[in-house]
Scaffold this motif. Structure first.
Motif, mmCIF file in Angstrom:
data_model
loop_
_atom_site.group_PDB
_atom_site.id
_atom_site.type_symbol
_atom_site.label_atom_id
_atom_site.label_comp_id
_atom_site.label_asym_id
_atom_site.label_seq_id
_atom_site.Cartn_x
_atom_site.Cartn_y
_atom_site.Cartn_z
ATOM 1 N N ASP A 62 16.709 -16.906 37.908
ATOM 2 C CA ASP A 62 15.340 -16.908 38.349
ATOM 3 C C ASP A 62 15.143 -17.799 39.776
ATOM 4 O OD1 ASP A 62 14.573 -15.144 36.706
ATOM 5 O OD2 ASP A 62 13.789 -16.569 35.078
ATOM 6 N N ALA A 63 14.153 -17.503 40.535
ATOM 7 C CA ALA A 63 13.799 -18.301 41.523
ATOM 8 C C ALA A 63 13.422 -19.574 41.026
ATOM 9 C CB ALA A 63 12.757 -17.567 42.392
ATOM 10 N N LYS A 64 13.895 -20.840 41.749
ATOM 11 C CA LYS A 64 13.290 -21.849 41.285
ATOM 12 C C LYS A 64 12.024 -22.471 41.722
ATOM 13 C CE LYS A 64 15.064 -26.650 40.583
ATOM 14 N NZ LYS A 64 16.311 -27.456 41.067
ATOM 15 N N TYR A 65 11.541 -21.882 42.890
ATOM 16 C CA TYR A 65 10.371 -22.348 43.667
ATOM 17 C C TYR A 65 9.412 -21.213 43.901
ATOM 18 C CZ TYR A 65 13.172 -26.788 44.499
ATOM 19 O OH TYR A 65 13.907 -27.859 44.453
ATOM 20 N N LYS A 66 8.254 -21.447 43.901
ATOM 21 C CA LYS A 66 7.244 -20.309 44.010
ATOM 22 C C LYS A 66 6.449 -20.918 45.497
ATOM 23 C CE LYS A 66 2.959 -18.477 42.730
ATOM 24 N NZ LYS A 66 1.603 -18.457 41.949
#
Length: 89
Positions: free
Chosen positions: A82-86
């Motif tokens: 999953d992406a670490k940063y929004k």
């Protein structure tokens, strides 16, 4: 310039008063010392330059951080995670 060598800024106004009957012309000259205003303007310009420099530095830093976060998110997706940063724009 004053006798002591200090620079003085002035606003000069010259008016001509003419009496046609007596063939006389008078000149009214007034000087207004605006040194304090010029010094204040100089200080404001220096402060504005500092603020603009600070703004450029912080905006550039923030843009670089966003690009790094996007790159990390891209690499995380390539690894199947999953992406670490929004990222908020």
């Amino acid at each position: 310039m004053r006798k002591d060598g200090k620079t003085v800024y002035t606003n000069i106004s010259i008016s001509c008063l003419r009496d046609e009957k007596k063939f006389v012309s008078l000149f009214l000259v007034s000087l207004l010392d605006i040194t304090d205003r010029k010094q204040a303007e100089k200080q404001m310009k220096e402060q504005m330059d500092d603020l603009q420099k600070f703004s450029r530095l912080t905006i550039n830093r923030e843009e670089k951080m966003i690009k790094l976060k996007e790159e990390i998110n891209f690499l995380m997706k390539q690894l199947g995670k999953d992406a670490k940063y929004k990222i908020v724009e």
